[in-house]
Design an enzyme around this catalytic site. Structure first.
Site, PDB file in Angstrom:
ATOM      1  N   SER A  55       1.253  -1.243  -0.161  1.00 11.71           N
ATOM      2  CA  SER A  55       0.007   0.018  -0.125  1.00 11.71           C
ATOM      3  C   SER A  55       0.983   1.030   0.265  1.00 11.71           C
ATOM      4  O   SER A  55       1.965   1.085   0.296  1.00 11.71           O
ATOM      5  CB  SER A  55      -0.250   0.601   0.815  1.00 11.71           C
ATOM      6  OG  SER A  55      -2.020  -0.206   1.174  1.00 11.71           O
ATOM      7  N   GLU A  62      -0.127  18.324  -6.260  1.00  8.90           N
ATOM      8  CA  GLU A  62      -2.058  18.920  -7.038  1.00  8.90           C
ATOM      9  C   GLU A  62      -2.457  17.515  -5.992  1.00  8.90           C
ATOM     10  O   GLU A  62      -3.277  16.787  -7.106  1.00  8.90           O
ATOM     11  CB  GLU A  62      -1.101  18.402  -8.728  1.00  8.90           C
ATOM     12  CG  GLU A  62      -0.267  19.690  -9.282  1.00  8.90           C
ATOM     13  CD  GLU A  62       1.049  19.234  -9.032  1.00  8.90           C
ATOM     14  OE1 GLU A  62       1.715  19.388  -9.052  1.00  8.90           O
ATOM     15  OE2 GLU A  62       1.396  18.355  -8.720  1.00  8.90           O
ATOM     16  N   SER A  63      -2.473  17.213  -5.208  1.00  6.49           N
ATOM     17  CA  SER A  63      -3.612  16.203  -4.297  1.00  6.49           C
ATOM     18  C   SER A  63      -2.665  15.179  -3.917  1.00  6.49           C
ATOM     19  O   SER A  63      -1.419  14.890  -3.466  1.00  6.49           O
ATOM     20  CB  SER A  63      -4.482  16.193  -4.949  1.00  6.49           C
ATOM     21  OG  SER A  63      -5.902  15.529  -4.227  1.00  6.49           O
ATOM     22  N   HIS A  68      -3.081  -0.387  -3.914  1.00 12.65           N
ATOM     23  CA  HIS A  68      -2.820  -1.308  -3.006  1.00 12.65           C
ATOM     24  C   HIS A  68      -2.868  -2.309  -3.819  1.00 12.65           C
ATOM     25  O   HIS A  68      -3.382  -2.339  -5.380  1.00 12.65           O
ATOM     26  CB  HIS A  68      -4.167  -1.543  -2.259  1.00 12.65           C
ATOM     27  CG  HIS A  68      -3.653  -2.461  -1.101  1.00 12.65           C
ATOM     28  ND1 HIS A  68      -3.532  -2.492  -0.335  1.00 12.65           N
ATOM     29  CD2 HIS A  68      -4.620  -4.064  -0.750  1.00 12.65           C
ATOM     30  CE1 HIS A  68      -3.359  -3.317   0.413  1.00 12.65           C
ATOM     31  NE2 HIS A  68      -4.245  -3.981   0.538  1.00 12.65           N
ATOM     32  N   CYS A  83      -6.061  18.048  -9.328  1.00 13.28           N
ATOM     33  CA  CYS A  83      -6.701  18.794  -8.720  1.00 13.28           C
ATOM     34  C   CYS A  83      -6.021  20.324  -9.339  1.00 13.28           C
ATOM     35  O   CYS A  83      -4.571  19.571  -9.656  1.00 13.28           O
ATOM     36  CB  CYS A  83      -6.056  19.949  -7.661  1.00 13.28           C
ATOM     37  SG  CYS A  83      -5.560  20.919  -6.340  1.00 13.28           S
ATOM     38  N   HIS A 203      33.381  21.149   3.767  1.00 10.79           N
ATOM     39  CA  HIS A 203      34.616  22.166   3.550  1.00 10.79           C
ATOM     40  C   HIS A 203      36.356  22.751   3.608  1.00 10.79           C
ATOM     41  O   HIS A 203      37.185  22.368   2.966  1.00 10.79           O
ATOM     42  CB  HIS A 203      34.228  22.899   2.708  1.00 10.79           C
ATOM     43  CG  HIS A 203      32.513  23.373   1.510  1.00 10.79           C
ATOM     44  ND1 HIS A 203      31.549  23.270   1.989  1.00 10.79           N
ATOM     45  CD2 HIS A 203      33.134  22.265   0.243  1.00 10.79           C
ATOM     46  CE1 HIS A 203      30.423  22.683   0.902  1.00 10.79           C
ATOM     47  NE2 HIS A 203      31.905  21.691   0.505  1.00 10.79           N
ATOM     48  N   GLU A 247      33.857  21.789 -13.103  1.00 10.36           N
ATOM     49  CA  GLU A 247      33.241  21.475 -12.666  1.00 10.36           C
ATOM     50  C   GLU A 247      31.588  21.307 -13.555  1.00 10.36           C
ATOM     51  O   GLU A 247      31.485  21.863 -14.630  1.00 10.36           O
ATOM     52  CB  GLU A 247      32.002  22.993 -11.553  1.00 10.36           C
ATOM     53  CG  GLU A 247      30.781  22.435 -11.604  1.00 10.36           C
ATOM     54  CD  GLU A 247      29.925  21.361 -11.106  1.00 10.36           C
ATOM     55  OE1 GLU A 247      29.339  20.419 -11.574  1.00 10.36           O
ATOM     56  OE2 GLU A 247      30.469  20.860 -10.114  1.00 10.36           O
ATOM     57  N   THR A 299      30.406  13.902  -6.326  1.00  2.00           N
ATOM     58  CA  THR A 299      28.680  13.676  -6.402  1.00  2.00           C
ATOM     59  C   THR A 299      29.157  12.115  -5.927  1.00  2.00           C
ATOM     60  O   THR A 299      30.565  11.547  -5.888  1.00  2.00           O
ATOM     61  CB  THR A 299      27.390  13.617  -7.220  1.00  2.00           C
ATOM     62  OG1 THR A 299      27.844  13.152  -8.249  1.00  2.00           O
ATOM     63  CG2 THR A 299      27.002  14.878  -7.164  1.00  2.00           C
ATOM     64  N   ASP A 300      28.180  11.507  -5.492  1.00  2.00           N
ATOM     65  CA  ASP A 300      27.959   9.920  -5.542  1.00  2.00           C
ATOM     66  C   ASP A 300      28.505   9.217  -7.335  1.00  2.00           C
ATOM     67  O   ASP A 300      28.263  10.014  -7.701  1.00  2.00           O
ATOM     68  CB  ASP A 300      26.815   9.341  -5.204  1.00  2.00           C
ATOM     69  CG  ASP A 300      26.115   9.407  -3.555  1.00  2.00           C
ATOM     70  OD1 ASP A 300      25.561  10.030  -3.092  1.00  2.00           O
ATOM     71  OD2 ASP A 300      27.571  10.096  -3.037  1.00  2.00           O
ATOM     72  N   PRO A 304      27.059  11.180 -13.666  1.00  2.00           N
ATOM     73  CA  PRO A 304      27.809  12.145 -14.613  1.00  2.00           C
ATOM     74  C   PRO A 304      29.574  11.259 -13.240  1.00  2.00           C
ATOM     75  O   PRO A 304      30.450  12.400 -14.175  1.00  2.00           O
ATOM     76  CB  PRO A 304      27.944  13.774 -14.559  1.00  2.00           C
ATOM     77  CG  PRO A 304      26.746  13.602 -13.582  1.00  2.00           C
ATOM     78  CD  PRO A 304      26.011  12.442 -13.762  1.00  2.00           C
TER      79      PRO A 304
HETATM   80  N1  SAM Z   1      29.495  17.144  -0.764  1.00  2.00           N
HETATM   81  C1  SAM Z   1      29.177  16.961  -2.157  1.00  2.00           C
HETATM   82  C2  SAM Z   1      28.942  15.518  -1.525  1.00  2.00           C
HETATM   83  O1  SAM Z   1      29.884  15.071  -0.686  1.00  2.00           O
HETATM   84  O2  SAM Z   1      28.325  14.609  -2.430  1.00  2.00           O
HETATM   85  C3  SAM Z   1      29.384  17.196  -3.376  1.00  2.00           C
HETATM   86  C4  SAM Z   1      28.553  18.471  -3.597  1.00  2.00           C
HETATM   87  S1  SAM Z   1      29.828  19.066  -5.328  1.00  2.00           S
HETATM   88  C5  SAM Z   1      27.923  19.469  -5.448  1.00  2.00           C
HETATM   89  C6  SAM Z   1      29.315  17.771  -5.656  1.00  2.00           C
HETATM   90  C7  SAM Z   1      29.443  18.264  -7.652  1.00  2.00           C
HETATM   91  O3  SAM Z   1      30.675  17.139  -8.590  1.00  2.00           O
HETATM   92  C8  SAM Z   1      28.633  18.058  -8.000  1.00  2.00           C
HETATM   93  O4  SAM Z   1      27.654  19.870  -8.219  1.00  2.00           O
HETATM   94  C9  SAM Z   1      27.892  17.913  -9.882  1.00  2.00           C
HETATM   95  O5  SAM Z   1      27.529  18.321 -10.782  1.00  2.00           O
HETATM   96  C10 SAM Z   1      29.900  17.267  -9.897  1.00  2.00           C
HETATM   97  N2  SAM Z   1      30.300  16.564 -11.348  1.00  2.00           N
HETATM   98  C11 SAM Z   1      30.137  15.183 -11.134  1.00  2.00           C
HETATM   99  N3  SAM Z   1      30.895  14.645 -11.915  1.00  2.00           N
HETATM  100  C12 SAM Z   1      31.297  15.292 -12.300  1.00  2.00           C
HETATM  101  C13 SAM Z   1      32.523  15.504 -13.629  1.00  2.00           C
HETATM  102  N4  SAM Z   1      32.604  14.041 -14.147  1.00  2.00           N
HETATM  103  N5  SAM Z   1      33.459  16.245 -13.891  1.00  2.00           N
HETATM  104  C14 SAM Z   1      32.754  17.491 -12.560  1.00  2.00           C
HETATM  105  N6  SAM Z   1      31.905  17.694 -12.226  1.00  2.00           N
HETATM  106  C15 SAM Z   1      31.756  16.576 -11.872  1.00  2.00           C
END
Ligand code: SAM
Length: 425
Positions: A55, A62-63, A68, A83, A203, A247, A299-300, A304
Site C-alpha cells: 500500500s 496537486e493532490s 493497494h 487538482c 569543506h 565543474e 557526487t556519489d 556524471p
Molecule cells: N559534497 C558533495 C558530496 O559529498 O556529495 C559534493 C558536492 S559537489 C556539489 C559535487 C559536484 O560534482 C556536482 O556539482 C556535480 O555536478 C559535480 N560532478 C559530477 N560529475 C562530474 C564530472 N565528471 N566532472 C566535473 N564535475 C562533476
C-alpha cells in the site's frame, strides 16, 4: 476547469505478481508516473504487508496518487487524484499500466468538486496562509512538508518551507530547498549535497588537511565542487597562485550563487579559474606534474560522477600530480556505501602504494548516517600526520575562525573506529 479536481479510479488486471509485491519498484513507478504526468512530489510513504501486498501514497502538490496491490490475484487498485490543469492523470495511468505489466486496465474518471455546484466563499486568504510561505519559494498550504533522501533501508527527512530552485539539467536534477533546520539545502538527483548549516565540516576537512601538510602548494585542482565551498576554503591559503575548478554542471553553480551565497562566495576570486567541463576529460588533457593538490569533490559514483571512481581516472590524477603532490577525495560513508568504500581504497593503494593512502572521517549531520570519509593519497613523501604542524594548524584555524577544523580534529580524524579500519585494511 469545470471542476476542482479529476479523480481517476483505476483497476489493473493480470499484472506480474512479483512486481505487485516489490515495494521499491512500486514506489519508484508511482513517483516516476507522478512526475512524468507533470506533478510536484511533496512526500510519499509505502508499506509492504506480510506475507505480501503493498500500500502506498504519493502526496503531490496537486493532490495524490494511491495504490493497494493483491499479488495473489495479479490485481492492483489505484487512485489518481489531481487538482488544477497542470497534471494529466491519464499519463500516469498509462505509465503504471506498463510498469506493472498489466494484462489490461480499466479506469473511470470522476470530476470532483464541480464548480457549478460550489459557491466560493469570501474569506481572507492571508489568514489561511502562513506569512513565510507566501513570501519565499513556491506557495505551500501547510508547513508539514518534508524533503526525504532514502534508499530501501535508510532515510533522512528535513522539514522545509518550499523549493527555491528546481531545474533538470543535462546531467541531473538540481534542487534547492529552504529547510527549517539546516537553511538552504542543495540536492542533486534527490541526494543531499550541501546545506548552509553544516557545509563547513565537509569543506574545511577536504581542503585544510592536504594544504597544511603539503610542503608548499601553489596550484590546486578541484574536480566537481560546484557549490563553491571547496574553492572558498582553498583560497583562504595565501600560498596558492591558482585554484582550477572543473565543474560539469553550470546549473549547480547558478543555483548556489543564487541560493547558497555563503558557500558560493569565492567565485569572483581572481585566483579561481572556473571551467565548466567534464573533470575526467580535463584531467586526461592536463600536463604531467602540473598540480600540487587535486581534490575530487564529486557526487556519489552515479551519473556524471561514475567515471570519477575508476582506476583510469586516478591513474591520470597520479600523472598530473607534482612529485610531492596529494590527492584528496570524498570517499563516501563506510556505513551507507560500504561496498564502494572498501573497493575504492584498494584502487587508491594500487596506484599510490600501500602506505601512501590514508583515510580520515568527519561528521556531517545531513549526510546519510552522518559519518563521512575522505581519502588522502600521497604521491611523494607528504604525510597527513608526520608533516602536521600543530602550531601552524592552530593559528590558521584561529585566524580564519574555522568552525570544525582545528589541530586536534586534524589528528583525531585519522584515528579510525576498528570496524572502519578493518574495512580498508
Ligand atoms: N559534497 C558533495 C558530496 O559529498 O556529495 C559534493 C558536492 S559537489 C556539489 C559535487 C559536484 O560534482 C556536482 O556539482 C556535480 O555536478 C559535480 N560532478 C559530477 N560529475 C562530474 C564530472 N565528471 N566532472 C566535473 N564535475 C562533476
Amino acid at each position: 476547469m469545470a471542476s476542482l479536481g479529476r479523480h481517476i479510479i483505476v483497476e489493473y488486471y493480470n499484472c506480474s505478481s512479483e512486481i505487485l509485491n516489490d515495494v521499491v519498484h512500486i514506489e519508484k513507478s508511482m513517483e516516476g508516473a507522478a512526475e512524468d504526468a507533470g506533478a510536484t512530489i511533496i512526500n510519499s510513504t509505502f508499506h509492504h504487508f506480510s506475507p505480501y501486498g503493498v500500500s502506498g501514497v504519493v502526496v503531490i502538490q496537486e493532490s495524490h496518487l494511491a495504490i493497494h496491490t493483491w499479488p495473489e490475484y495479479g490485481y492492483a487498485s489505484v487512485d489518481i487524484f489531481t487538482c488544477g490543469d497542470t497534471v494529466n492523470p491519464w499519463v500516469a495511468y498509462q505509465i503504471l499500466k506498463e510498469k506493472f505489466e498489466a494484462g489490461h486496465g480499466s479506469a473511470v474518471e470522476l470530476l470532483r468538486g464541480e464548480k457549478a455546484l460550489l459557491k466560493e466563499r469570501d474569506f481572507d486568504i492571508k489568514a489561511m496562509r502562513d506569512e513565510k510561505s507566501s513570501e519565499e519559494g513556491s506557495p505551500i498550504r501547510t508547513r508539514d512538508v518534508w524533503f526525504t533522501e532514502r534508499d530501501d533501508k535508510i532515510a533522512l527527512s528535513l522539514k522545509h518551507d518550499g523549493k527555491l530552485y528546481d531545474v533538470q539539467s543535462d546531467f541531473q536534477k538540481v534542487e534547492v530547498y529552504k529547510t527549517q533546520a539546516y537553511g538552504n539545502l542543495l540536492t542533486l538527483d534527490g541526494m543531499v549535497m550541501t546545506s548552509e548549516k553544516d557545509e563547513y565540516v565537509y569543506h574545511e576537512m577536504i581542503t585544510h588537511i592536504p594544504t597544511l601538510t603539503h610542503p608548499k602548494p601553489k596550484r590546486a585542482l578541484v574536480i566537481g565542487g560546484g557549490d563553491g565551498g571547496t574553492a572558498r576554503e582553498l583560497l583562504r591559503h595565501d600560498g596558492y597562485d591558482e585554484v582550477v575548478m572543473v565543474e560539469i554542471d553550470d546549473k549547480v553553480i547558478e543555483a548556489c550563487k543564487e541560493h547558497l551565497p555563503g558557500i558560493a562566495s569565492a567565485f569572483d576570486n581572481p585566483k579561481l579559474n572556473l571551467i565548466v567541463d567534464d573533470g575526467i576529460k580535463y584531467v586526461k588533457d592536463a600536463a604531467d606534474g602540473s598540480f600540487d593538490i587535486v581534490i575530487v569533490d564529486s557526487t556519489d559514483p552515479v551519473g556524471p560522477a561514475e567515471g570519477l571512481f575508476t582506476v583510469e581516472f586516478y591513474k591520470e590524477v597520479y600523472r598530473i600530480l607534482s612529485d610531492d603532490g596529494i590527492m584528496v577525495t570524498q570517499s563516501e560513508s563506510p556505513r551507507f556505501n560500504s561496498k564502494v568504500f572498501r573497493e575504492i581504497y584498494q584502487v587508491y593503494r594500487s596506484i599510490f602504494g600501500q602506505d601512501q593512502v590514508h583515510c580520515y572521517l568527519a561528521y556531517i549531520p545531513t549526510y546519510p548516517t552522518g559519518m563521512w570519509s575522505f581519502s588522502y593519497s600521497s604521491k611523494g613523501k607528504a604525510h597527513p600526520l608526520k608533516d602536521f604542524n600543530a602550531e601552524e594548524s592552530k593559528a590558521f584555524a584561529k585566524k580564519h575562525g574555522l568552525k570544525y577544523y582545528n589541530e586536534g580534529i586534524h589528528q583525531a580524524a585519522f584515528a579510525l573506529p576498528s570496524f572502519v579500519a578493518e574495512m580498508i585494511s
